[in-house]
Write an enzyme that holds these catalytic residues in place. Structure first.
Site: not given
Length: 739
Positions: A241, A639, A703, A706
Site C-alpha cells: 500500500g 520492515q 512502530g 516509517e
C-alpha cells in the site's frame, strides 16, 4: 511449551497462504454474474469535455453500459459526502461529476462489459472531444504563487522561537542552500481494484484494495446514501500500500456505481499506467539557512518548504517539524507553503513529510559539519536534542545516542578518512555517509474482540489491515503472550468492516493502537477467567486479583505461589461449554500528552562511485533503530530492510517526470519509473537498540514502518559527497548530475 512470544522471531501467520496462492486479493473474488469495468481517462490536464461519442463502443456485442457525466445517476454531490478519514481540506474529487477536467488522466468514462478484454477494447473506441484550457503543472514556475493554506492537513508549522534573524546575522559560520525532492508514485505490486458482489437484497459486499475497510464503508455510505449496514467491505490481504490505500480511490466509487445501476456484480481493476493517475508524494523544494559557531554549535536554523498540491484540495505534510525534534537550537524559524497545480491531490506516501523533510535537513546539517571541519556524526551529537523543541516537551524515551554508538561500531566509522575523494579502490571512489531520523510514535483509539472457546482456542479480531507488515502475526503474538497460549492456538482476524473499530493502517501506529487494544481485550478475558476460576471448589484464587496472576502454558498461576495453578480447560469448564466473548476499546492515556513520543534511527552508508562513468552503487547500509519494544524481531527486521531498499530508490532512482507542456506524468510505467531491483541491493544490517518506554502505549512499542526509510536517502547523498566531493542537492542523484 513456549508461551513467551513478544520479542521472539515468528514466521508470518499468513505466509503459507501468500506463497501458495490461497490468499485472495481484491480482484480475485468471483460471482456467477460477474462483469468487468474499464476506465477511460482524459487526454488533457485542464478544460472541459465538449462531446463523447459512444456509438462505436456500444455496438460491440457484450458491452453492457458506458457511464459518463452525461448519464450518471443523480447521487448526492456534497463535498462532505466524498470526504474520508484521510482527506485534506478542500473539495474532494468526485468521479463523473461534470464535464470539467482538472487533471491529466482524470477518469471520464466507465465501460462495463462481459469480459475485461472487451471492456478495454471498447474503451479505446470511445471518442472524446475537449475544449482545452491553459494548465499549470510547472512547479518551479509557480513558486511565486505559493501560499499558506487556511488549514493544514498535517499540523501547521511550529511558531518561531528565539531570534533566528539576529542569531543568523551574528553566526561565525553560515550556510544557505536549497534542496529539491521530486514527485514520486506508489507502486505496490497489487494495483488498485474493487470487486462488488451485488446481493439479491441489493446489499453490497465490496472487496477493495484499501488500508482501512471502515473508511471505504463510510465513504460509500455517504456518497451513495446507502445505510452503513448495507455495505460490507472486505480487504483481508493487501499487496502493498505505502499510503496509496489510505484514501478510497476512484475505482471503488465507479465499481459500486456500476453494480448498483446494473444490479450485477462488477470487477474494476486499474492498469499500471492508471496507477499514475491519482495521488503521489508531492514535489518539494526546501530552502535552509544555518548558522553555527566555529566549534560546531548550531546558533540559528531557518527552513522554508514549498510543496505542490492540487487546485481542489490543500494537501500538506509535516515537512518542517524535524529540526525541532532532532536538533537543539535556540533560534529557529520554520515555514511551509503550498503551490497549487493542475494535478490530482498528492497522497501520503511512506513517511509523508519525513522522507522529504529529513532528507533536506540531514544534507544541510552534513554540509554545515564539513564547513566547520567536524566529523558529521560528532556534529550531530554536539547538537543532540534532549527534548522536542516544537512542543517544548520531553521525549517519552530516546536512545538515539546508543543507536549511534552501536551503528558506528558495526559500520567501522572510526576508520573513515574525513576528506572527500580520499578513499578509493581502483576506479571506484568510496564514500561513507551518515544521517539520523525520527518518526512520531502515535497511538490512536482502537477496539478489539476476543473469543476464547472451551477447547482453549482464541480468536481476536479488529478491522485493521495487513499491508505486508506482519499484522496478522504480531497481533496473535500479543494475544498469545497475554493469555499464555501457544501461538498456533491463536487466530487474528482483520480486514472486515463488521469487525471492531480500527484506525487506518498507516502512520506506524497499528501495533501501538490495535496491539494495545488486543492486549486490553485479552486482559479483560483474564478477568473473566479469574471469575470462573474463583468458582472452582477450594479455589486457590478466591482472594486473588488479576495483577496477582500469571498466564502461561495454558495454565493460570498465582504468581507468588506457582504451585497453585489450574489449567484453562478446567476454568473454562465453569462456563458450561460457552465461549468467552469480550470486546474492548482503548484510547491513549492522558499521561502521553505530557511527552513527545518518537522512534529514532541512525543510518550509516557506504557507496562506490565509478570515477569515469559516475555510476553509484550502495555497497553497505547499517541501520540502527531505537523503536521501543520489538514485538517480532523477524517481521521488524523485514520492515527496516524494506525501508532501506526504498531509501536507495529515493536517493538514486525514483522520479515521476512531469511534462508541463501537456501536464502529464510521462514516467507512467515500471519501464520508465525506476525502483531498486536485486542488483541494486547489497549488504544491509539492522540493529535494534534496546529501549524501554512505559509512556508511549501499554506495549512500549513505537512502530517501524516509517522510521526505516527516513534517514537512508540523506545518508546515501552524504556518502556520495564524501566519495566525489560534489554535493548534489536535487534527488534522485543520477550519473548525469555527477558528471
Amino acid at each position: 511449551m513456549n508461551t513467551h512470544h513478544i520479542g521472539t522471531p515468528a514466521n508470518r501467520k499468513d505466509g503459507r497462504e501468500k506463497v501458495t496462492g490461497k490468499a485472495k486479493y481484491a480482484a480475485e473474488y468471483f460471482a456467477p454474474d460477474l462483469v468487468y469495468g474499464f476506465v477511460v481517462n482524459s487526454a488533457i490536464a485542464k478544460g472541459r469535455i465538449t462531446g463523447i461519442d459512444l456509438s462505436e463502443a456500444q455496438q460491440l456485442p457484450g458491452v453492457l453500459h458506458i457511464f459518463t457525466h452525461e448519464n450518471r445517476p443523480g447521487y448526492t454531490w456534497l463535498d462532505s459526502h466524498y470526504q474520508d478519514e484521510d482527506s485534506p481540506p478542500g473539495s474532494p474529487f468526485r468521479p463523473l461529476y461534470n464535464n470539467q477536467i482538472t487533471f491529466s488522466m482524470q477518469p471520464i468514462a466507465l465501460v462495463v462489459a462481459e469480459s475485461f478484454e472487451l471492456a478495454r477494447y471498447a474503451g479505446m473506441l470511445v471518442k472524446v472531444t475537449y475544449e482545452e484550457e491553459p494548465q499549470e503543472t510547472d512547479f518551479e514556475k509557480n513558486l511565486i504563487h505559493a501560499y499558506e493554506p487556511p488549514n493544514y492537513k498535517s499540523s501547521p508549522p511550529p511558531k518561531p522561537w528565539g531570534n533566528p534573524e539576529e542569531a543568523m546575522a551574528h553566526a561565525p559560520v553560515k550556510l544557505e542552500q536549497a534542496y529539491s525532492h521530486p514527485a514520486e508514485h506508489h507502486n505496490p505490486m497489487e494495483m488498485h481494484a474493487a470487486t462488488v458482489i451485488y446481493g439479491q437484497d441489493g446489499k453490497l459486499t465490496v472487496y477493495d484494495k484499501i488500508q482501512g475497510v471502515q473508511n471505504s464503508q463510510k465513504y460509500l455510505s455517504h456518497a451513495f446514501g446507502i445505510p452503513l449496514q448495507d455495505v460490507h467491505v472486505v480487504s483481508e490481504y493487501v499487496g502493498g500500500g505505502f499510503g496509496s490505500g489510505l484514501r478510497p480511490q476512484y475505482q471503488l466509487f465507479l465499481a459500486v456505481l456500476a453494480a448498483r445501476e446494473l444490479k450485477r456484480s462488477v470487477r474494476l481493476m486499474l492498469t499500471r499506467q492508471q496507477m499514475f493517475s491519482f495521488g503521489h508524494r508531492p514535489k518539494t523544494v526546501q530552502r535552509f539557512a544555518l548558522g553555527a559557531t566555529q566549534d560546531g554549535k548550531l546558533q540559528a536554523l531557518e527552513q522554508n518548504a514549498f510543496a505542490e498540491t492540487s487546485r481542489f484540495e490543500d494537501y500538506s505534510e509535516d515537512v518542517v517539524i524535524w529540526p525541532g525534534v532532532l536538533y537543539a537550537c535556540d533560534n529557529v524559524k520554520l515555514t511551509h507553503k503550498l503551490v497549487g497545480l493542475d494535478v490530482y491531490t498528492p497522497l501520503d506516501m511512506r513517511a509523508p513529510g519525513g522522507t522529504t523533510g529529513i532528507y533536506a535537513l540531514e544534507c544541510a546539517i552534513d554540509e554545515m559539519a564539513y564547513q566547520v571541519g567536524m566529523d558529521p556524526m560528532e556534529f550531530r551529537l554536539k547538537n543532540y536534542s534532549e527534548k522536542d523543541y516544537n512542543k517544548d516537551k520531553p521525549f517519552s524515551s530516546k536512545e538515539l545516542r546508543e543507536a549511534y554508538r552501536q551503528g558506528a561500531a558495526r559500520f567501522g566509522w572510526e576508520k573513515r578518512n574525513p576528506a572527500p575523494r580520499s578513499m578509493k579502490e581502483g576506479h571506484q571512489l568510496i564514500g561513507w555517509g551518515v544521517a539520523q531520523g525520527a518518526w512520531e510514535a502515535k497511538q490512536q483509539e482502537a477496539a478489539a474482540k476476543a473469543v476464547l472457546t472451551p477447547e482453549g482456542k482464541l480468536t481476536v479480531s479488529s478491522a485493521t489491515a495487513d499491508i505486508g507488515t506482519g499484522t496478522y502475526t504480531v497481533m496473535a503474538q500479543i494475544a498469545a503472550e497475554t493469555l499464555g497460549l501457544p501461538l498456533e492456538d491463536v487466530t487474528f482476524k482483520l480486514g472486515d468492516s463488521t469487525l471492531p473499530k480500527s484506525p487506518l493502517e498507516g502512520g506506524s501506529w497499528t501495533v501501538s493502537s490495535v496491539g494495545s487494544a488486543v492486549k486490553a481485550v485479552c486482559e479483560q478475558v483474564q478477568e473473566q477467567l479469574l471469575k470462573l476460576a474463583q468458582k472452582l471448589e477450594n479455589s486457590p484464587f478466591s482472594n486473588a486479583k488479576r495483577e496477582d496472576l500469571t498466564f502461561s502454558g495454558g495454565r493460570l498461576f498465582v504468581t507468588q505461589a506457582p504451585a497453585q495453578s489450574v489449567s484453562l480447560a478446567e476454568v473454562l469448564a465453569q462456563a458450561k461449554g460457552s465461549p468467552l466473548e469480550v470486546e474492548a476499546s482503548l484510547k491513549p492515556a492522558k499521561e502521553q500528552q505530557n511527552y513527545s513520543p518518537y522512534a529514532h534511527s541512525a543510518t550509516f552508508v557506504e557507496v562506490q562511485v565509478d570515477e569515469d562513468l559516475g555510476t553509484i552503487k550502495v555497497t553497505r547500509i547499517v541501520s540502527a533503530i531505537a523503536g521501543g519494544r520489538i514485538i517480532n524481531p523477524k517481521t521488524a527486521r523485514s520492515q527496516i530492510l524494506g525501508g532501506a531498499v526504498w531509501g536507495i530508490g529515493v536517493a538514486l532512482e525514483e522520479h515521476s517526470v512531469m511534462d508541463s507542456r501537456v501536464g502529464r506524468f510521462m514516467t507512467h510505467d515500471l519501464d520508465k519509473y525506476h525502483v531498486p531491483v536485486n542488483a541494486d541491493v547489497q549488504q544491509i544490517e539492522v540493529i535494534f537498540v534496546e529501549e524501554h518506554d512505559a509512556i508511549v502505549n501499554p506495549l512500549g512499542a513505537k512502530g517501524l514502518g516509517e522510521i526505516g526509510i527516513v534517514s537512508v536517502a540523506p545518508a546515501i547523498a552524504n556518502a556520495v559527497f564524501h566519495a566525489t566531493g560534489k554535493r548534489v542537492r536535487e534527488l534522485p542523484i543520477t550519473l548525469d548530475k555527477l558528471l
